[in-house]
Design a protein around this motif. Structure first.
Motif, PDB file in Angstrom:
ATOM      1  N   TYR A 163       0.831  -1.217   0.000  1.00 24.98           N
ATOM      2  CA  TYR A 163       0.000   0.000   0.000  1.00 24.98           C
ATOM      3  C   TYR A 163       0.864   1.266   0.000  1.00 24.98           C
ATOM      4  O   TYR A 163       0.477   2.278  -0.572  1.00 24.98           O
ATOM      5  N   THR A 164       2.017   1.206   0.665  1.00 21.67           N
ATOM      6  CA  THR A 164       2.908   2.385   0.672  1.00 21.67           C
ATOM      7  C   THR A 164       3.455   2.611  -0.739  1.00 21.67           C
ATOM      8  O   THR A 164       3.563   3.756  -1.197  1.00 21.67           O
ATOM      9  N   LYS A 165       3.767   1.503  -1.432  1.00 29.93           N
ATOM     10  CA  LYS A 165       4.298   1.640  -2.791  1.00 29.93           C
ATOM     11  C   LYS A 165       3.225   2.161  -3.754  1.00 29.93           C
ATOM     12  O   LYS A 165       3.555   2.744  -4.775  1.00 29.93           O
ATOM     13  N   CYS A 166       1.965   1.922  -3.425  1.00 31.47           N
ATOM     14  CA  CYS A 166       0.872   2.403  -4.292  1.00 31.47           C
ATOM     15  C   CYS A 166       0.468   3.838  -3.939  1.00 31.47           C
ATOM     16  O   CYS A 166       0.244   4.660  -4.823  1.00 31.47           O
ATOM     17  N   GLY A 167       0.354   4.114  -2.655  1.00 29.83           N
ATOM     18  CA  GLY A 167      -0.115   5.436  -2.206  1.00 29.83           C
ATOM     19  C   GLY A 167      -1.638   5.499  -2.213  1.00 29.83           C
ATOM     20  O   GLY A 167      -2.293   4.870  -3.048  1.00 29.83           O
ATOM     21  N   LYS A 168      -2.189   6.273  -1.262  1.00 32.56           N
ATOM     22  CA  LYS A 168      -3.645   6.290  -1.099  1.00 32.56           C
ATOM     23  C   LYS A 168      -4.406   6.759  -2.355  1.00 32.56           C
ATOM     24  O   LYS A 168      -5.408   6.130  -2.724  1.00 32.56           O
ATOM     25  N   PRO A 169      -3.971   7.840  -3.031  1.00 31.76           N
ATOM     26  CA  PRO A 169      -4.757   8.269  -4.213  1.00 31.76           C
ATOM     27  C   PRO A 169      -4.891   7.160  -5.256  1.00 31.76           C
ATOM     28  O   PRO A 169      -5.968   6.953  -5.824  1.00 31.76           O
ATOM     29  N   LEU A 170      -3.795   6.429  -5.487  1.00 33.08           N
ATOM     30  CA  LEU A 170      -3.865   5.341  -6.481  1.00 33.08           C
ATOM     31  C   LEU A 170      -4.773   4.209  -5.986  1.00 33.08           C
ATOM     32  O   LEU A 170      -5.518   3.613  -6.765  1.00 33.08           O
ATOM     33  N   ILE A 171      -4.723   3.919  -4.684  1.00 28.90           N
ATOM     34  CA  ILE A 171      -5.580   2.855  -4.137  1.00 28.90           C
ATOM     35  C   ILE A 171      -7.056   3.209  -4.383  1.00 28.90           C
ATOM     36  O   ILE A 171      -7.852   2.371  -4.824  1.00 28.90           O
ATOM     37  N   ILE A 172      -7.397   4.462  -4.129  1.00 29.95           N
ATOM     38  CA  ILE A 172      -8.796   4.906  -4.319  1.00 29.95           C
ATOM     39  C   ILE A 172      -9.185   4.786  -5.803  1.00 29.95           C
ATOM     40  O   ILE A 172     -10.263   4.298  -6.147  1.00 29.95           O
ATOM     41  N   GLU A 173      -8.265   5.216  -6.673  1.00 30.82           N
ATOM     42  CA  GLU A 173      -8.517   5.142  -8.122  1.00 30.82           C
ATOM     43  C   GLU A 173      -8.708   3.678  -8.554  1.00 30.82           C
ATOM     44  O   GLU A 173      -9.601   3.354  -9.339  1.00 30.82           O
ATOM     45  N   ALA A 174      -7.856   2.811  -8.011  1.00 32.18           N
ATOM     46  CA  ALA A 174      -7.902   1.386  -8.390  1.00 32.18           C
ATOM     47  C   ALA A 174      -9.224   0.749  -7.952  1.00 32.18           C
ATOM     48  O   ALA A 174      -9.828  -0.035  -8.695  1.00 32.18           O
ATOM     49  N   LEU A 175      -9.687   1.096  -6.747  1.00 28.82           N
ATOM     50  CA  LEU A 175     -10.944   0.515  -6.248  1.00 28.82           C
ATOM     51  C   LEU A 175     -12.116   0.945  -7.116  1.00 28.82           C
ATOM     52  O   LEU A 175     -12.990   0.137  -7.455  1.00 28.82           O
ATOM     53  N   LEU A 176     -12.121   2.224  -7.492  1.00 23.41           N
ATOM     54  CA  LEU A 176     -13.195   2.737  -8.341  1.00 23.41           C
ATOM     55  C   LEU A 176     -13.166   2.049  -9.705  1.00 23.41           C
ATOM     56  O   LEU A 176     -14.206   1.637 -10.244  1.00 23.41           O
ATOM     57  N   PHE A 177     -11.965   1.898 -10.246  1.00 19.89           N
ATOM     58  CA  PHE A 177     -11.787   1.211 -11.530  1.00 19.89           C
ATOM     59  C   PHE A 177     -12.356  -0.214 -11.441  1.00 19.89           C
ATOM     60  O   PHE A 177     -13.125  -0.646 -12.291  1.00 19.89           O
ATOM     61  N   PHE A 178     -11.986  -0.917 -10.389  1.00 15.89           N
ATOM     62  CA  PHE A 178     -12.426  -2.316 -10.207  1.00 15.89           C
ATOM     63  C   PHE A 178     -13.953  -2.387 -10.136  1.00 15.89           C
ATOM     64  O   PHE A 178     -14.582  -3.212 -10.801  1.00 15.89           O
ATOM     65  N   LYS A 179     -14.523  -1.494  -9.346  1.00 18.49           N
ATOM     66  CA  LYS A 179     -15.980  -1.484  -9.177  1.00 18.49           C
ATOM     67  C   LYS A 179     -16.670  -1.228 -10.529  1.00 18.49           C
ATOM     68  O   LYS A 179     -17.621  -1.923 -10.896  1.00 18.49           O
ATOM     69  N   GLN A 180     -16.154  -0.243 -11.261  1.00 13.74           N
ATOM     70  CA  GLN A 180     -16.789   0.108 -12.533  1.00 13.74           C
ATOM     71  C   GLN A 180     -16.637  -1.009 -13.569  1.00 13.74           C
ATOM     72  O   GLN A 180     -17.551  -1.281 -14.345  1.00 13.74           O
ATOM     73  N   GLU A 181     -15.487  -1.656 -13.573  1.00 11.65           N
ATOM     74  CA  GLU A 181     -15.283  -2.739 -14.545  1.00 11.65           C
ATOM     75  C   GLU A 181     -16.187  -3.932 -14.224  1.00 11.65           C
ATOM     76  O   GLU A 181     -16.709  -4.571 -15.127  1.00 11.65           O
ATOM     77  N   CYS A 182     -16.377  -4.220 -12.948  1.00 10.05           N
ATOM     78  CA  CYS A 182     -17.315  -5.291 -12.568  1.00 10.05           C
ATOM     79  C   CYS A 182     -18.740  -4.923 -12.993  1.00 10.05           C
ATOM     80  O   CYS A 182     -19.494  -5.770 -13.496  1.00 10.05           O
ATOM     81  N   GLU A 183     -19.097  -3.658 -12.803  1.00  8.31           N
ATOM     82  CA  GLU A 183     -20.448  -3.196 -13.178  1.00  8.31           C
ATOM     83  C   GLU A 183     -20.716  -3.381 -14.666  1.00  8.31           C
ATOM     84  O   GLU A 183     -21.835  -3.677 -15.074  1.00  8.31           O
ATOM     85  N   GLN A 184     -19.676  -3.213 -15.464  1.00 13.04           N
ATOM     86  CA  GLN A 184     -19.824  -3.407 -16.915  1.00 13.04           C
ATOM     87  C   GLN A 184     -20.341  -4.800 -17.234  1.00 13.04           C
ATOM     88  O   GLN A 184     -20.918  -5.037 -18.275  1.00 13.04           O
ATOM     89  N   GLN A 185     -20.088  -5.739 -16.326  1.00 10.46           N
ATOM     90  CA  GLN A 185     -20.523  -7.125 -16.538  1.00 10.46           C
ATOM     91  C   GLN A 185     -21.736  -7.475 -15.663  1.00 10.46           C
ATOM     92  O   GLN A 185     -22.030  -8.649 -15.442  1.00 10.46           O
TER      93      GLN A 185
END
Ligand SMILES: Cc1cc2nc3c(=O)[nH]c(=O)nc-3n(C[C@H](O)[C@H](O)[C@H](O)COP(=O)(O)OP(=O)(O)OC[C@H]3O[C@@H](n4cnc5c(N)ncnc54)[C@H](O)[C@@H]3O)c2cc1C
Length: 431
Positions: A75-97
């Motif tokens: 998580y330190t290597k990713c940083g919080k802003p990227l973690i938040i972006e990644a979670l949103l991306f994951f959620k949206q990609e799942c929604e596409q299906q």
């Protein structure tokens, strides 16, 4: 065939990375030898559930503290802003299906486990947790926990007894019920052999839903909530859930079961379908066994089925998981990463790998072992050189404990997303 990116492993980490690369137009392949941890998981996405042996309610605040104190943590290597972006991306990609995930904004929510305990998590499928649970649970008077005759991997009495102990349910009656499904008899299968997948297939037959709904209604007519094992279908789960609720006029929720995890399979299906829809190439059932590396650059990888045919890419992502999936291998007094022979973080002495007390609050040290990487997620080889075009993501990484910290899928999503981003930026700069 030469790819822009080859990803080894199709768990949450590899599939998240694959979807991001394919979405950016990279010619991407994923090779995977078998099932991932998803098929054994709760199907909820844990972001950060525990810190210093205490439950975490506000995961992003806890991530701030963690990244400020543990320099090597993924998580330190990713940083919080990227973690938040990644979670949103994951959620949206799942929604596409058509796979809709519930989250509670900045807070964790608590899903019921198969043993009737409450576990902190960040994303759950909407049949497991949604806004209605929050708005209605304080006024709840009766919960009925249901099982289906012949299904051996869920024990409603156990779940009911455990859940009743929780102060949240002090004023609530919790009852276990078993219902018979005449349809079970029709399959010619001994009715005590059913696994989650057998029951899920019965739910998938449209003609069965109304009959099952009527049986549930009969068993739980005066309940505020009905809880059942997660067997409401593998593909048509949204329609099945809606139909069950509308016909029973009850709120019906799923609880994760023992493997095979139908909830995990839904995520697996959604991510693989999304990857294919974006033009990704998925090679299933083949194992990467070795790599050709010159001057710290991977030239090609080779698989079990094609030991002499190189598979080539500009960049590679290693997402082969931990010991459970074969990404790391342990022998009696040795452990190693089998494809690239990467440098690992681990204790050489076997008796330090685990805790004598299986349920010790400090968990087991081996869960933190894994591949060492730089800030960009590139690993070190055994000579301490960084491999320039290889990135790591997910459970193969060192310096976090998915059980003790309750952060397995959160790390997989964040590092998969970051690894893909590193490659996308690199290839853009090179073109
Ligand atoms: C049993 C279990 C249950 C879990 N439950 C949860 C949960 O409920 N919630 C949560 O948030 N986290 C859970 N976790 C934590 C889990 O580690 C992460 O959530 C996450 O799923 C890990 O994803 P991954 O992609 O890194 O690895 P994995 O899911 O392990 O996937 C690795 C993939 O690599 C493939 N592979 C391995 N070696 C090779 C090779 N040589 N060639 C080609 N392919 C290869 C495997 O077949 C597999 O498909 C659980 C872990 C385990 C082990």
């Amino acid at each position: 065939m030469r790819y822009d990116c080859i990803i080894i492993g199709a768990g949450v980490a590899g599939l998240t990375a694959g979807i991001r690369c394919a979405k950016e137009g990279l010619h991407t392949a994923i090779i995977s030898s078998g099932m991932s941890a998803l098929h054994f998981s709760s199907g909820s996405i844990d972001l950060l559930g525990y810190r210093d042996n205490a439950v975490v309610y506000k995961p992003f605040e806890a991530i701030d503290q963690l990244t400020g104190t543990i320099a090597q943590h993924p998580y330190t290597k990713c940083g919080k802003p990227l973690i938040i972006e990644a979670l949103l991306f994951f959620k949206q990609e799942c929604e596409q299906q058509g796979l809709f995930l519930f989250d509670n904004g900045n807070l964790n929510h608590f899903h019921v486990t198969t043993l009737g305990t409450l576990k902190p998590t960040y994303f759950s499928q909407r049949s497991v947790f949604n806004e209605d649970v929050y708005s209605r649970f304080k006024a709840m008077k009766k919960i009925v926990i249901i099982n289906f005759e012949g299904y051996r991997d869920f024990h409603p009495q156990l779940a009911a007894a455990q859940l009743s102990k929780h102060s949240l349910f002090a004023n609530c009656e919790i009852v276990a019920k078993q219902i018979e499904m005449p349809q079970l008899q029709d399959d010619g299968k001994y009715p005590h052999e059913f696994r989650s997948i057998d029951i899920a297939r019965i739910f998938e037959k449209e003609a069965n839903i109304e009959k099952i709904a009527d049986l549930i209604r009969l068993a739980a007519k005066d309940a505020d909530f009905v809880v059942m094992p997660a067997v409401m279908g593998i593909t048509n789960f949204n329609q099945i859930h809606n139909k069950l609720q509308s016909r029973t006029r009850l709120l019906v929720y799923e609880v994760p079961t023992l493997p095979p995890s139908i909830l995990g399979m839904r995520i697996d299906n959604a991510l693989k379908s999304r990857f294919a829809e974006l033009g990704g190439v998925y090679i299933a059932g083949d194992k990467v066994v070795r790599a050709d590396i010159t001057d710290d650059v991977v030239n090609a990888i080779y698989t079990n089925s094609h030991p002499e045919n190189p598979m080539e890419a500009q960049c590679y992502i290693l997402s082969t998981g931990s010991f459970f999936s074969g990404g790391l291998v342990s022998e009696f007094d040795n452990m190693y990463e089998p494809i690239f022979k990467l440098k690992l973080h681990h204790e050489p002495e076997r008796n330090k790998w685990y805790n004598q007390n299986f349920f010790h609050r400090d968990s087991h040290a081996f869960l933190q072992y894994g591949v060492l990487t730089d800030e960009s997620l590139r690993p070190y080889d055994s000579n301490n050189n960084i491999i320039q075009n290889l990135y790591c993501s997910g459970a193969i990484m060192a310096h976090y404990n998915p059980i003790k910290e309750g952060c397995g899928s959160g790390v997989a999503i964040s590092t998969g997303y970051k690894a893909a981003g590193q490659i996308i930026n690199l290839l853009k700069r090179m073109s």
